[in-house]
Design a protein around this motif. Sequence first.
Motif, PDB file in Angstrom:
ATOM      1  N   ARG A   2     -10.125  -2.311   8.453  1.00 25.03           N
ATOM      2  CA  ARG A   2      -9.627  -0.814   6.626  1.00 25.03           C
ATOM      3  C   ARG A   2      -9.014  -2.655   5.697  1.00 25.03           C
ATOM      4  NH1 ARG A   2      -5.001   1.801   6.772  1.00 25.03           N
ATOM      5  NH2 ARG A   2      -3.177   0.556   5.840  1.00 25.03           N
ATOM      6  N   TYR A   3      -9.666  -2.682   4.721  1.00 27.44           N
ATOM      7  CA  TYR A   3      -9.442  -3.174   3.304  1.00 27.44           C
ATOM      8  C   TYR A   3      -7.588  -3.160   2.812  1.00 27.44           C
ATOM      9  CZ  TYR A   3     -14.302  -2.361   2.836  1.00 27.44           C
ATOM     10  OH  TYR A   3     -16.179  -2.709   3.466  1.00 27.44           O
ATOM     11  N   GLU A   4      -6.782  -4.192   2.783  1.00 30.71           N
ATOM     12  CA  GLU A   4      -6.059  -4.394   2.244  1.00 30.71           C
ATOM     13  C   GLU A   4      -5.148  -5.019   1.075  1.00 30.71           C
ATOM     14  OE1 GLU A   4      -3.549  -5.916   6.197  1.00 30.71           O
ATOM     15  OE2 GLU A   4      -3.626  -3.366   6.687  1.00 30.71           O
ATOM     16  N   LEU A   6      -2.170  -4.477  -0.591  1.00 35.51           N
ATOM     17  CA  LEU A   6      -0.476  -4.576  -1.158  1.00 35.51           C
ATOM     18  C   LEU A   6      -0.405  -5.564  -0.433  1.00 35.51           C
ATOM     19  CD1 LEU A   6      -0.215  -1.148  -0.144  1.00 35.51           C
ATOM     20  CD2 LEU A   6      -0.523  -2.131  -2.241  1.00 35.51           C
ATOM     21  N   GLY A   7       0.002  -6.396  -0.957  1.00 32.62           N
ATOM     22  CA  GLY A   7      -0.250  -8.721  -0.165  1.00 32.62           C
ATOM     23  C   GLY A   7      -1.215  -9.212  -0.848  1.00 32.62           C
ATOM     24  N   ASN A   8      -1.161 -10.302   0.046  1.00 32.07           N
ATOM     25  CA  ASN A   8      -2.885 -10.706  -0.428  1.00 32.07           C
ATOM     26  C   ASN A   8      -4.387 -10.338   0.083  1.00 32.07           C
ATOM     27  OD1 ASN A   8      -1.217 -13.233  -1.722  1.00 32.07           O
ATOM     28  ND2 ASN A   8      -0.873 -14.174   0.651  1.00 32.07           N
ATOM     29  N   LEU A   9      -4.866 -10.763  -0.415  1.00 27.43           N
ATOM     30  CA  LEU A   9      -6.393  -9.878   0.044  1.00 27.43           C
ATOM     31  C   LEU A   9      -6.560 -10.449   1.118  1.00 27.43           C
ATOM     32  CD1 LEU A   9      -8.249  -7.569  -1.596  1.00 27.43           C
ATOM     33  CD2 LEU A   9      -9.844  -9.752  -1.579  1.00 27.43           C
ATOM     34  N   ARG A  10      -7.287  -9.114   1.815  1.00 31.04           N
ATOM     35  CA  ARG A  10      -7.368  -9.467   3.072  1.00 31.04           C
ATOM     36  C   ARG A  10      -8.666  -8.189   3.961  1.00 31.04           C
ATOM     37  NH1 ARG A  10      -2.138  -9.858   7.161  1.00 31.04           N
ATOM     38  NH2 ARG A  10      -1.562  -7.123   7.627  1.00 31.04           N
ATOM     39  N   VAL A  11      -9.209  -8.397   5.089  1.00 30.42           N
ATOM     40  CA  VAL A  11      -9.957  -7.774   5.835  1.00 30.42           C
ATOM     41  C   VAL A  11      -9.045  -7.243   7.058  1.00 30.42           C
ATOM     42  CG1 VAL A  11     -11.909  -6.368   6.544  1.00 30.42           C
ATOM     43  CG2 VAL A  11     -11.761  -7.488   3.794  1.00 30.42           C
ATOM     44  N   VAL A  12      -9.330  -6.407   7.543  1.00 31.05           N
ATOM     45  CA  VAL A  12      -8.482  -6.256   9.424  1.00 31.05           C
ATOM     46  C   VAL A  12      -9.763  -5.378   9.995  1.00 31.05           C
ATOM     47  CG1 VAL A  12      -6.652  -5.247  10.446  1.00 31.05           C
ATOM     48  CG2 VAL A  12      -5.792  -6.276   8.066  1.00 31.05           C
ATOM     49  N   ASP A  13     -10.341  -5.905  11.186  1.00 26.14           N
ATOM     50  CA  ASP A  13     -11.616  -5.387  11.796  1.00 26.14           C
ATOM     51  C   ASP A  13     -10.712  -5.219  13.355  1.00 26.14           C
ATOM     52  OD1 ASP A  13     -13.197  -4.515  12.476  1.00 26.14           O
ATOM     53  OD2 ASP A  13     -14.939  -5.445  12.007  1.00 26.14           O
ATOM     54  N   GLY A  14     -10.480  -4.065  13.637  1.00 26.60           N
ATOM     55  CA  GLY A  14      -9.769  -4.231  14.583  1.00 26.60           C
ATOM     56  C   GLY A  14      -8.635  -5.944  15.152  1.00 26.60           C
ATOM     57  N   PRO A  15      -8.574  -6.032  16.008  1.00 28.78           N
ATOM     58  CA  PRO A  15      -8.007  -7.211  15.796  1.00 28.78           C
ATOM     59  C   PRO A  15      -7.589  -8.316  14.524  1.00 28.78           C
ATOM     60  CG  PRO A  15      -9.397  -7.673  17.763  1.00 28.78           C
ATOM     61  CD  PRO A  15     -10.013  -6.127  16.712  1.00 28.78           C
ATOM     62  N   GLN A  16      -9.745  -8.194  14.438  1.00 28.81           N
ATOM     63  CA  GLN A  16      -9.620  -9.879  13.765  1.00 28.81           C
ATOM     64  C   GLN A  16      -8.783  -9.820  12.081  1.00 28.81           C
ATOM     65  OE1 GLN A  16     -13.690 -10.425  13.129  1.00 28.81           O
ATOM     66  NE2 GLN A  16     -13.853 -12.073  11.920  1.00 28.81           N
ATOM     67  N   ILE A  17      -8.591 -10.530  11.451  1.00 23.98           N
ATOM     68  CA  ILE A  17      -8.177 -10.442   9.595  1.00 23.98           C
ATOM     69  C   ILE A  17      -8.276 -11.497  10.055  1.00 23.98           C
ATOM     70  CG2 ILE A  17      -6.425 -10.484   8.152  1.00 23.98           C
ATOM     71  CD1 ILE A  17      -4.499  -9.531  10.564  1.00 23.98           C
ATOM     72  N   SER A  18      -9.063 -11.768   8.377  1.00 23.35           N
ATOM     73  CA  SER A  18      -9.928 -12.524   8.021  1.00 23.35           C
ATOM     74  C   SER A  18     -10.015 -12.589   5.907  1.00 23.35           C
ATOM     75  CB  SER A  18     -11.521 -11.890   8.005  1.00 23.35           C
ATOM     76  OG  SER A  18     -11.407 -10.636   7.523  1.00 23.35           O
ATOM     77  N   ARG A  93     -19.038   0.847  -1.368  1.00 20.12           N
ATOM     78  CA  ARG A  93     -18.636   2.263  -0.274  1.00 20.12           C
ATOM     79  C   ARG A  93     -18.141   2.191   0.451  1.00 20.12           C
ATOM     80  NH1 ARG A  93     -20.385   5.876  -4.614  1.00 20.12           N
ATOM     81  NH2 ARG A  93     -22.754   5.693  -4.828  1.00 20.12           N
ATOM     82  N   LEU A  94     -16.428   2.859   0.320  1.00 18.43           N
ATOM     83  CA  LEU A  94     -15.857   3.154   1.493  1.00 18.43           C
ATOM     84  C   LEU A  94     -16.332   3.157   3.036  1.00 18.43           C
ATOM     85  CD1 LEU A  94     -12.657   4.033  -0.248  1.00 18.43           C
ATOM     86  CD2 LEU A  94     -13.651   1.645   1.257  1.00 18.43           C
ATOM     87  N   ASP A  95     -16.990   5.171   2.569  1.00 14.63           N
ATOM     88  CA  ASP A  95     -17.878   5.005   3.975  1.00 14.63           C
ATOM     89  C   ASP A  95     -17.283   5.616   5.453  1.00 14.63           C
ATOM     90  OD1 ASP A  95     -20.251   5.740   2.332  1.00 14.63           O
ATOM     91  OD2 ASP A  95     -21.133   4.328   2.664  1.00 14.63           O
ATOM     92  N   GLY A  96     -15.638   6.014   5.177  1.00 13.41           N
ATOM     93  CA  GLY A  96     -14.936   5.864   5.930  1.00 13.41           C
ATOM     94  C   GLY A  96     -14.066   4.251   6.929  1.00 13.41           C
ATOM     95  N   ASP A  97     -13.746   3.424   6.119  1.00 13.87           N
ATOM     96  CA  ASP A  97     -13.050   2.927   5.774  1.00 13.87           C
ATOM     97  C   ASP A  97     -11.497   2.692   5.518  1.00 13.87           C
ATOM     98  OD1 ASP A  97     -14.849   0.686   7.385  1.00 13.87           O
ATOM     99  OD2 ASP A  97     -16.015   0.629   5.467  1.00 13.87           O
ATOM    100  N   GLU A  98     -10.654   1.789   5.253  1.00 11.36           N
ATOM    101  CA  GLU A  98     -10.090   2.447   5.353  1.00 11.36           C
ATOM    102  C   GLU A  98      -9.237   0.939   3.452  1.00 11.36           C
ATOM    103  OE1 GLU A  98      -6.637   3.487   7.992  1.00 11.36           O
ATOM    104  OE2 GLU A  98      -7.688   3.214   9.581  1.00 11.36           O
ATOM    105  N   LEU A  99      -8.491   2.138   3.086  1.00 13.63           N
ATOM    106  CA  LEU A  99      -7.944   1.129   1.632  1.00 13.63           C
ATOM    107  C   LEU A  99      -6.590   1.763   1.669  1.00 13.63           C
ATOM    108  CD1 LEU A  99      -8.444  -0.847  -0.368  1.00 13.63           C
ATOM    109  CD2 LEU A  99      -9.023   1.339  -1.799  1.00 13.63           C
ATOM    110  N   ASP A 100      -5.638   0.006   2.395  1.00 14.14           N
ATOM    111  CA  ASP A 100      -4.463   0.309   2.288  1.00 14.14           C
ATOM    112  C   ASP A 100      -3.831   0.854   1.049  1.00 14.14           C
ATOM    113  OD1 ASP A 100      -4.114  -1.889   0.561  1.00 14.14           O
ATOM    114  OD2 ASP A 100      -2.546  -2.669   1.514  1.00 14.14           O
ATOM    115  N   LEU A 133       3.413  -0.350   4.428  1.00 14.33           N
ATOM    116  CA  LEU A 133       2.019  -1.117   3.872  1.00 14.33           C
ATOM    117  C   LEU A 133       2.311  -1.905   2.925  1.00 14.33           C
ATOM    118  CD1 LEU A 133       0.363   2.176   3.074  1.00 14.33           C
ATOM    119  CD2 LEU A 133       0.796   0.954   5.708  1.00 14.33           C
ATOM    120  N   TRP A 134       3.448  -2.514   2.369  1.00 15.78           N
ATOM    121  CA  TRP A 134       2.985  -3.949   1.305  1.00 15.78           C
ATOM    122  C   TRP A 134       4.213  -4.560   2.093  1.00 15.78           C
ATOM    123  CZ3 TRP A 134       3.132  -3.698  -4.235  1.00 15.78           C
ATOM    124  CH2 TRP A 134       2.528  -2.881  -4.458  1.00 15.78           C
ATOM    125  N   ARG A 135       3.189  -5.621   1.865  1.00 10.88           N
ATOM    126  CA  ARG A 135       2.702  -6.863   2.473  1.00 10.88           C
ATOM    127  C   ARG A 135       3.815  -8.121   1.782  1.00 10.88           C
ATOM    128  NH1 ARG A 135      -1.166  -9.430   3.121  1.00 10.88           N
ATOM    129  NH2 ARG A 135      -2.352  -7.600   2.596  1.00 10.88           N
TER     130      ARG A 135
END
Length: 254
Positions: A2-4, A6-18, A93-100, A133-135
């Motif tokens: 999940r690409y986020e 709505l706040g500082n740019l980050r990537v959420v991949d399961g429990p990992q946030i980077s 390409r999102l290819d099924g990934d989410e974009l907040d 969804l906004w951080r």
Amino acid sequence: MRYELLGNLRVVDGPQISSIGAQKIEILFATLLANADHVVSCNQLMNEIWGEQPPRRALAGLHVYVSELRKFLHRPDRAQSPIITHAPGYVLRLDGDELDSESFLTLAGVGRRLVREQRYEEARELLEEALSLWRGPALGDLGQGPVLSNFATRLTETRLECLEMLADVQLERGRHRELIGMLYTLTTENPLRETFHRQLMLALYRSERRADALKAYQSARRVLIEELGLEPCAPMRDLHEAILRSEVLEPVGV
């Protein structure tokens, strides 16, 4: 994944946030996400990163940043990077990934339709989900170039519209007392947005705070005259007159 935005740019991949520490790579990443599944030219990307006067070796620098971004997004279970080279630039390409931001705009659109249909309880749920969804400010502090600035403005305006719709829904549901604190905050943060002032006046009046409702009108009127040289809009003036006449302004209910 999940690409986020709505706040500082980050990537959420399961429990990992980077997140990325380098601002120029963040700008590249955000610009590609703002145009997900569409090609962004190298010229557009360089303009976002460096402005109208990029350095002499900007194109080479852009290619290096793309390489670093691909490394950041690499996942062992994925054969291909989401960033594809496609003339005249690149596409993510999102290819099924989410974009907040896409999730937010979709929820806002459905909420808008439910409000028009007077399905207030369903609208409230959708609008609250969208706003949750906004951080922080859209894109954090990255929205300086034309693409990201316009994208952040669109998201921010839609967020304010959602807040307006949510307040209207809650007023229709008779939740005026619960709204007062939020509306005082919103009128302070957005002093020229007349809808919030009108909603605050109505919430106060329905809460048997007629004097405070009239004070809210005078305060808003003073700001509008000082800042814009304008009187309040017709709906605000009409509500002010109705309050002065002590008219009954009850919600219609769900």
